[in-house]
Design a protein around this motif. Structure first.
Motif, PDB file in Angstrom:
ATOM      1  N   ASP A  45       0.852  -1.190   0.000  1.00  0.00           N
ATOM      2  CA  ASP A  45       0.000   0.000   0.000  1.00  0.00           C
ATOM      3  C   ASP A  45       0.889   1.242   0.000  1.00  0.00           C
ATOM      4  O   ASP A  45       1.222   1.786   1.056  1.00  0.00           O
ATOM      5  N   PRO A  46       1.300   1.711  -1.178  1.00  0.00           N
ATOM      6  CA  PRO A  46       2.222   2.847  -1.241  1.00  0.00           C
ATOM      7  C   PRO A  46       1.724   4.095  -0.526  1.00  0.00           C
ATOM      8  O   PRO A  46       2.517   4.825   0.080  1.00  0.00           O
ATOM      9  N   GLU A  47       0.433   4.354  -0.560  1.00  0.00           N
ATOM     10  CA  GLU A  47      -0.094   5.573   0.067  1.00  0.00           C
ATOM     11  C   GLU A  47       0.097   5.547   1.581  1.00  0.00           C
ATOM     12  O   GLU A  47       0.383   6.572   2.201  1.00  0.00           O
ATOM     13  N   ALA A  48      -0.055   4.373   2.201  1.00  0.00           N
ATOM     14  CA  ALA A  48       0.121   4.274   3.652  1.00  0.00           C
ATOM     15  C   ALA A  48       1.569   4.538   4.045  1.00  0.00           C
ATOM     16  O   ALA A  48       1.849   5.197   5.048  1.00  0.00           O
ATOM     17  N   THR A  49       2.502   4.034   3.241  1.00  0.00           N
ATOM     18  CA  THR A  49       3.917   4.289   3.506  1.00  0.00           C
ATOM     19  C   THR A  49       4.247   5.747   3.278  1.00  0.00           C
ATOM     20  O   THR A  49       4.996   6.373   4.047  1.00  0.00           O
ATOM     21  N   ALA A  50       3.683   6.344   2.212  1.00  0.00           N
ATOM     22  CA  ALA A  50       3.924   7.752   1.910  1.00  0.00           C
ATOM     23  C   ALA A  50       3.470   8.655   3.051  1.00  0.00           C
ATOM     24  O   ALA A  50       4.106   9.672   3.351  1.00  0.00           O
ATOM     25  N   ILE A 110       5.332   6.485  -6.323  1.00  0.00           N
ATOM     26  CA  ILE A 110       5.118   7.721  -5.560  1.00  0.00           C
ATOM     27  C   ILE A 110       6.492   8.246  -5.191  1.00  0.00           C
ATOM     28  O   ILE A 110       7.345   7.494  -4.714  1.00  0.00           O
ATOM     29  N   GLY A 111       6.742   9.514  -5.413  1.00  0.00           N
ATOM     30  CA  GLY A 111       8.041  10.083  -5.077  1.00  0.00           C
ATOM     31  C   GLY A 111       7.923  11.132  -3.998  1.00  0.00           C
ATOM     32  O   GLY A 111       7.012  11.960  -4.009  1.00  0.00           O
ATOM     33  N   ARG A 122       8.400  -0.476  12.339  1.00  0.00           N
ATOM     34  CA  ARG A 122       8.001  -0.943  11.010  1.00  0.00           C
ATOM     35  C   ARG A 122       6.862  -0.071  10.499  1.00  0.00           C
ATOM     36  O   ARG A 122       5.854   0.121  11.178  1.00  0.00           O
ATOM     37  N   GLU A 123       7.075   0.452   9.296  1.00  0.00           N
ATOM     38  CA  GLU A 123       6.011   1.258   8.693  1.00  0.00           C
ATOM     39  C   GLU A 123       4.912   0.314   8.194  1.00  0.00           C
ATOM     40  O   GLU A 123       5.087  -0.915   8.216  1.00  0.00           O
TER      41      GLU A 123
END
Length: 312
Positions: free
Chosen positions: A161-166, A185-186, A258-259
């Protein structure tokens, strides 16, 4: 927040001598500290970086001679990218070829890139960056100031889930959205030169198995203890994630968590730095131990594998 960026990247490797040869003699990084894994003192902890091992340049390894290769999965760092002067990219292509290092050429946001792996399979890139030649550099015979690597450009994370990490990178660690490659995502830091994080969608359906070539964790910068504590509070209050207690790593003080995607993150203070127990002109030349292990120096030194050059 006064700084936001990568502090260091810590990975796992196989033969220590092979690791030292590749990163210090082929890539030309300075071995700024020879110490041990504080939790396993029979194992080296090797730190590479620029002349001072500044935050944003330190790449560290735990090398176990007989470790099995890592296996990819959801929630890991899949690439670590260095900055190099834009005009040095031809030099780096030729140098990798001369040393038999397989590589590919790429373009990222209009900048030249070379991708390759070290002998343990860890994925790297070198990105040509305008103005990097004005940054401090560590040089060795065969790599001049105008060619040397200048520290990290970015790391790439692969998570479900890239948005949660972002959200963690943005709201806790002070990153901001920036341009990124397609399907990534950058986010970029607030310090200069910028270090960035790219976040890609992963779909393995299983966690990675750590081993040779795996990144163990990525550390992010905190200016001092107060900034670190403030980040930990935001992490707890906004995301319900509790970091570890602070741990003294001699050269910085760290907390870990941990993210949401499973990547192990560290928040490390900028100081005191690698010169705290060694003259800046002689960094990485002798074994350095924390006070709690000093009484065992002779035994520990006898257990550590050689750092002499091995076949790559």
């Amino acid at each position: 927040m006064s700084v936001a960026g990568i502090h260091h990247v810590t990975a796992m490797a196989g033969a220590p001598g092979r690791n030292r040869y590749f990163h210090a003699e082929i890539l030309g990084q300075r071995l700024v500290k020879r110490t041990v894994n504080f939790d396993d003192p029979s194992t080296w902890h090797l730190y590479y970086g620029d002349a001072a091992g500044r935050p944003g340049s330190a790449l560290t390894f735990f090398p176990w001679p007989h470790i099995a290769p890592g296996r990819p999965g959801d929630g890991e760092t899949v690439e670590t990218a260095f900055r190099a002067p834009e005009g040095a990219m031809g030099f780096w292509r030729d140098r990798l070829e001369a040393h038999g290092v397989a590589h590919a050429e790429d373009t990222r946001q209009g900048r030249r890139a070379l991708t390759f792996r070290d002998p343990d399979g860890m994925a790297f890139a070198i990105i040509g960056v305008t103005g990097a030649e004005d940054e401090p550099a560590w040089t060795i015979p065969g790599i001049a100031k105008g060619q040397a690597l200048r520290g990290f450009e970015s790391v790439t994370l692969a998570v479900p889930d890239p948005e949660a990490t972002a959200a963690i990178l943005r709201d806790v660690l002070g990153f901001r959205h920036s341009e990124a490659r397609a399907r990534h995502i950058g986010l970029a830091g607030s310090d200069s030169p910028l270090t960035a994080v790219e976040i890609a969608q992963s779909a393995y359906g299983a966690r990675p198995r750590l081993g040779a070539g795996s990144v163990h964790h990525v550390a992010f910068r905190a200016a001092d203890d107060a900034a670190q504590a403030a980040m930990a509070q935001i992490l707890r209050d906004r995301f319900g994630i509790t970091a570890t207690e602070q741990r003294d790593r001699n050269y910085f003080r760290s907390i870990y968590f941990r993210e949401p995607g499973g990547v192990l993150f560290e928040i490390a203070t900028d100081g005191p730095g690698f010169a705290v127990d060694e003259d800046p002109g002689h960094l990485g030349e002798s074994l350095k131990l924390p006070p709690g292990l000093e009484a065992r120096r002779e035994t520990i030194a006898a257990m550590l594998p050689s750092l002499e050059r091995e076949d790559v």
